[in-house]
Each structure stands twice: as C-alpha cells, then as structure tokens.
Design a protein around this motif. Structure first.
Motif, PDB file in Angstrom:
ATOM      1  N   HIS A  69     -75.081 -46.077 -50.662  1.00 30.54           N
ATOM      2  CA  HIS A  69     -76.349 -45.365 -50.450  1.00 30.54           C
ATOM      3  C   HIS A  69     -77.085 -45.150 -51.786  1.00 30.54           C
ATOM      4  CE1 HIS A  69     -79.245 -42.370 -49.134  1.00 30.54           C
ATOM      5  NE2 HIS A  69     -78.746 -41.498 -49.999  1.00 30.54           N
ATOM      6  N   ASP A 115     -85.164 -42.197 -50.768  1.00 24.59           N
ATOM      7  CA  ASP A 115     -83.983 -41.647 -50.089  1.00 24.59           C
ATOM      8  C   ASP A 115     -84.143 -41.758 -48.573  1.00 24.59           C
ATOM      9  OD1 ASP A 115     -81.509 -40.343 -49.948  1.00 24.59           O
ATOM     10  OD2 ASP A 115     -82.443 -38.368 -49.851  1.00 24.59           O
ATOM     11  N   HIS A 138     -78.995 -37.966 -57.342  1.00 24.17           N
ATOM     12  CA  HIS A 138     -79.664 -37.082 -56.383  1.00 24.17           C
ATOM     13  C   HIS A 138     -78.695 -36.443 -55.375  1.00 24.17           C
ATOM     14  CE1 HIS A 138     -79.551 -40.493 -53.567  1.00 24.17           C
ATOM     15  NE2 HIS A 138     -79.877 -39.656 -52.604  1.00 24.17           N
ATOM     16  N   ASP A 139     -77.655 -37.168 -54.991  1.00 22.88           N
ATOM     17  CA  ASP A 139     -76.701 -36.656 -53.995  1.00 22.88           C
ATOM     18  C   ASP A 139     -75.355 -36.281 -54.602  1.00 22.88           C
ATOM     19  OD1 ASP A 139     -78.069 -36.565 -51.594  1.00 22.88           O
ATOM     20  OD2 ASP A 139     -77.542 -38.598 -50.976  1.00 22.88           O
TER      21      ASP A 139
HETATM   22 FE   LIG Z   1     -79.502 -39.478 -50.391  1.00 25.00          FE
END
Ligand SMILES: [Fe+2]
Length: 256
Positions: A63, A199, A100-101
C-alpha cells in the motif's frame, strides 16, 4: 495475497524510495529506523479487517509503495493544472507518503495487528487479524509522528500537516485544518490534498483488485430480456397449485 518474492520486491522498492528521495542525514536515520523494525513492517497487513484494504501479509508495504507512486503522479497533475508547487518539496511529498500510515505498526514493543485468536471470527468473518489490546490507543497519524520523533527522525511543518490530515475529511479530527472558510486558516500548500488523493486512490485500487472479481463471481448472471409471459405465469401458478393438498385452497388460488 502476495508471494514471498513479491513481499521481498516490495521491501526493496520501499527502501529504494528512501535512498532516492530523502536527503542525508535524515535518510540514514530513516533507514536505521526501518532496519530496526524490518521484519515487522515487511510482513504487516495494511488493515486488520478483511473488508478494508490489503489485509494480508505484506499488505502495508504494498500500500505505501502505491501511495508513493500515486503521490508523484498526482503532484505532476496538480502542477500541470497550475497549483503552486513551490510550497513544498519532492522530498516532503515522498517522506509524507512513506510515513503516512506508520502509526499502524503499533508501539516499540507491540504490533497493532496480531493473528486472530477467535476461531469463529476467523472462520465465519474471514478476519485473519485482530487489534492488539496491549497497544495503548492513539490515532494512526499521532502514533506515526510519535514513532518518528522518538527515533530521532525530524519532519518539517508541511510533513507534519500532510501526515496528520492524510485521511482528509473522513476523519473528523481534520476539520480544524480542512473545514474552514477563512483563507488564512487554510493549508498554505496543496501537499496534504495530494497525499490524501493518492491514499484514497491507492485504497480504492486495492479494494477493486481484491473484491471486484469476488463480487462478480458471486452474483448470478441476470437473465436477458426477462419478460413475464402468460405462459410462464401459468406454469408458475400450475406448479404452486400442484403443491397444495387442500381442495379448498386449490379452488381459492385457482380463481386468482
Ligand atoms: Fe494509507
């Protein structure tokens, strides 16, 4: 699901993005951080529920790499259409996408997502993972930023804002940054919007890849030009009548 080769290849791409886009000495700090948690992060799912996206081993890195690629392409589109691209750097864009995650990893000791122990949920709901109750609650952006700073990885104001608001208005907590009509309170850069779009796009693509073929195969094909003819009506009625044993009921339905 990903093969061992794909997981390894994705990890190579992940590290290569740091090598290519992050400048020294932050690059070395970031590589050191990811080296420390390599095994955990390489195998992490992107979500603990199968209905979300990439909920399988290696799903997280798969991802994140997609978000990096989509961010670079989205940024190009924003630039071509006239956005002020001088308000952020390419390094800030890729750093925000890579991290970001990060908060999904959990804390230093414990992973957020661990193998599901409830057999019923695993069998009936297909949940391979569950949330680890050992991990104290924090939002994904807050935990990610905490993990970076606690390992000596500094980030810019733009990166903080982009990571913090990457879920856009799907997260009410972002209203203070994004839901304002006052020009002076709006973000001074389009970086958070580019990251959010990248995203969103990545998660949607991951959903489509996993679910659309399954949904397509589970729906019975629709009959073409289905028309309720007198004949079909008659045969359905006859079939129903033949199943009735009571003469009274038969007479009643026969008059309908
Ligand atoms: Fe994400």
């Amino acid at each position: 699901m990903l093969t061992a080769e794909q997981i390894e290849k994705n990890w190579g791409e992940f590290c290569e993005n740091i090598e290519t886009y992050i400048s020294s000495p932050r690059k070395e700090k970031l590589l050191e951080f990811y080296k420390k948690y390599e095994e955990r992060i390489m195998m992490m799912p992107a979500a603990h529920k199968k209905e979300y996206h990439n909920s399988f081993p290696g799903g997280y890195v798969d991802h994140v790499n997609r978000v990096v690629r989509c961010s670079l392409q989205q940024a190009n589109l924003w630039g071509v259409e006239g956005a002020d691209m001088s308000t952020f750097t390419e390094e800030e864009l890729v750093f925000s996408a890579i991290n970001h995650d990060l908060g999904k990893m959990g804390d230093e000791e414990n992973e957020s997502y661990i193998p599901q122990t409830d057999k019923w949920r695993k069998d009936k709901l297909g949940e391979d993972y569950m949330f680890n109750k050992q991990v104290a609650f924090a939002s994904v952006p807050d935990r990610g930023l905490f993990m970076l700073q606690s390992h000596g990885v500094q980030y810019s104001f733009n990166e903080m804002l982009a990571i913090q608001t990457h879920d856009g208005l799907y997260d009410d907590a972002n209203k203070k940054y994004l839901f304002t009509y006052l020009p002076e309170q709006k973000p001074r850069t389009c970086l958070p919007f580019i990251l959010h779009q990248a995203d969103l796009m990545s998660a949607r693509i991951e959903f489509e890849r996993e679910w659309l073929p399954r949904l397509k195969n589970s729906v019975p094909p629709q009959k073409e030009n289905f028309i309720l003819t007198t004949e079909s009506k008659k045969s359905t009625k006859d079939k129903a009548l033949s199943q009735l044993e009571s003469k009274g009921l038969k007479d009643l339905f026969d008059k309908l």
